[in-house]
Design an enzyme around this catalytic site. Sequence first.
Site, PDB file in Angstrom:
ATOM      1  N   ASP A  88     -13.107  24.013  26.021  1.00  0.00           N
ATOM      2  CA  ASP A  88     -14.368  23.277  26.181  1.00  0.00           C
ATOM      3  C   ASP A  88     -14.596  22.410  24.948  1.00  0.00           C
ATOM      4  OD1 ASP A  88     -17.002  23.506  28.043  1.00  0.00           O
ATOM      5  OD2 ASP A  88     -17.533  23.071  25.976  1.00  0.00           O
ATOM      6  N   ASN A  96     -22.320  11.873  24.976  1.00  0.00           N
ATOM      7  CA  ASN A  96     -22.955  11.129  26.078  1.00  0.00           C
ATOM      8  C   ASN A  96     -24.328  10.615  25.683  1.00  0.00           C
ATOM      9  OD1 ASN A  96     -20.895  11.304  27.984  1.00  0.00           O
ATOM     10  ND2 ASN A  96     -21.540  13.322  28.670  1.00  0.00           N
ATOM     11  N   ASP A 113     -16.700   9.046  29.004  1.00  0.00           N
ATOM     12  CA  ASP A 113     -15.562   9.044  29.934  1.00  0.00           C
ATOM     13  C   ASP A 113     -14.271   8.661  29.213  1.00  0.00           C
ATOM     14  OD1 ASP A 113     -17.225   9.785  31.959  1.00  0.00           O
ATOM     15  OD2 ASP A 113     -17.381   7.796  32.884  1.00  0.00           O
ATOM     16  N   GLU A 126     -16.783  18.767  30.650  1.00  0.00           N
ATOM     17  CA  GLU A 126     -15.890  18.743  29.493  1.00  0.00           C
ATOM     18  C   GLU A 126     -15.069  20.026  29.376  1.00  0.00           C
ATOM     19  OE1 GLU A 126     -19.978  20.112  27.938  1.00  0.00           O
ATOM     20  OE2 GLU A 126     -19.139  18.851  29.508  1.00  0.00           O
TER      21      GLU A 126
END
Length: 661
Positions: free
Chosen positions: A534, A542, A551, A577
């Site tokens: 992770d 973001n 992205d 993620e």
Amino acid sequence: MKIIKSVSLILFVGITLLLFMLRPFGLLDRDAPIEINTKVVFSPDDLLADLPYGHDLLTALDFSRFDSEQALLKIDLLEKKGVFKDSPLYQAYYFMTMNNVMLRLGRIDDASTYATQLLLLAEQENLQWVKASALSELAIERTKRGDLDTALDYLNESVKIAKEINYEKILIKSYNSLGVISILSSEYGKAQDYFHKGLKLVETNSKHLYHSKIIGNLAVIYIYLEEWNKAIAYIDQSKEIYRQDKRLEPAIMTVLLTNESNVYYRLGDAVKARQAYVEANKTLEKDSSARLQAIVLNSLSNVLYLEQQYESAIAESERCLYLDGIQNLPLQRGLCYKSKAHSNMALGNYGAAIEDLNASVKENSKIAHTAYITSNHKLLSEAYEALGDNSEALKYFKLYYLGDKEVLFDQRQSELYLLEESFNAEASRNALTLLKTKNEIQDLELERQTLVTRVILGVTFCVLLALGYVLKKNLDIKSKNQLLQYSNSNLVELSTRDALTGLYNRRYFDQYIQRLKQGHSSTRDSSFTIAIMDLDHFKAVNDNYGHDVGDLVLIEVAKRFLLNLASSDLIIRWGGEEFICVIEEQGNIASLHKLEKVWSAIKDEPVSTPAGDINITLSIGVVTDISAADLMASHTKLLKRADERLYKAKHTGRNQIIAID
């Protein structure tokens, strides 16, 4: 003689060509299977409509959902005529109508009485569909009281009966209730599964009254998962469905608007939160139930809290707690106590806040709502800390920590379903393409049937021309079939690939496990390692740079995974993620060394983006030394164990690999 030979030759050639031309149409294949749709959906409404007073009763049932006075007026007129003595079917609809009216008025005890009478009627007359309906209604009543175990028993039996008799209308209703109970139990993945089952049936029951409810309840899942944009999107979709059918009960819109207000409350947007509350309040009517009144009052309390009108917020919470009938609604009582505690803490009334929070926990415990109990424990810890009672503060913080860990795992598990839902959305788009193709094939079939007649009429006059036409048609069909096969193979590939990163998705993992089970893999005697990876603080990427940059980071991370893992290793984007890696241990390179190499590749080199270089770190939870047999039999448990180690990595500093408990 020559003429006879010529005619015979023409007939022979004509018949041969005719048989040749008819073969593609399937008329000569005696063994060709014939598809017959034998599915018959049971509908008691159709049975009732054929009886003398059937339409009057159906109208009364419709009114019972949105106009209690009109429903009671219809029932009273029919009762004076002695209608309900004539038929068990009339009696069943009488009890269902009265149950709806009582629920709308908030008279839960009376609603339970009518539902119980409906169940007794079903047993006396051996009417299975009535029994399924009664159990579904009793489950709703038990759910509102917080008796979830009994409600589940009723619903499971209702679903079993409904499936046996193909009673889709009650199946949709029961799946919705099962989804609601799963939400109250913090089992969001299971809730999604039930709602999607209901929506699948709605495809053939587009006017079903629960269509809007199910979509609205999907929004509730996203509220608990704090996916605010998706929650608002589902709320808007549900409102649109509601507006298309004027027969729906106003309570649906009330709940949708209060949920919308609560989303903006959680986002801290006081203006939009109040706008949604004002619209919700307009939907309340004089006969609205205590549950609806409590929901709206709690929404108002939250809005006033955002507007820093704490005294007024407390007053609205008090109004909620003294509503007639609120004692039978533990969920609403718990929320009103919590809202009151929030405002008391803002005013520094920590002693009063603690009393309110303890009362909220007591109500939440009646329905085993882990998420609400956990949030209350956090507030209790903050209140005791403000009072200087560090011992109690630590006690409740530990309870919050343990509860938050459980809720976090529930949320991680639900990501599986969120990913599946995203796939289903993509699959739906692909299904439209396939549907178009199927329609084209059906058109071709119709066209071929038409051609049969044309060929039979024209074979004498234009045998060669007909032959050329049919051959061309067959070539066209063959070409389209080849195109279809190519399109289908592409769809299969797309269904196992993540669209953004190009990595495999969860569906491929399921296929991988199935291949192991079917013995199609040469790795049955190998040892495996499973890792859950992770990206740390990815939400900040973001938030700070935007989802487009996020992205790009995910795409670059996926490339580094592929560069630093062997082609035999399996790397999957699990959701967001988070990634899953399955390493087959062969040769002299240990799996942990591979994972350290991947970990270093991510953390040691920033990711170049249009917004500048971004440093990314990775937390990894690992389970090693897994046999192929264990992987096949217990992959879910192994993923959970790896997830727990990932959780430990996250909460002990991040940017590390943990392979032991």
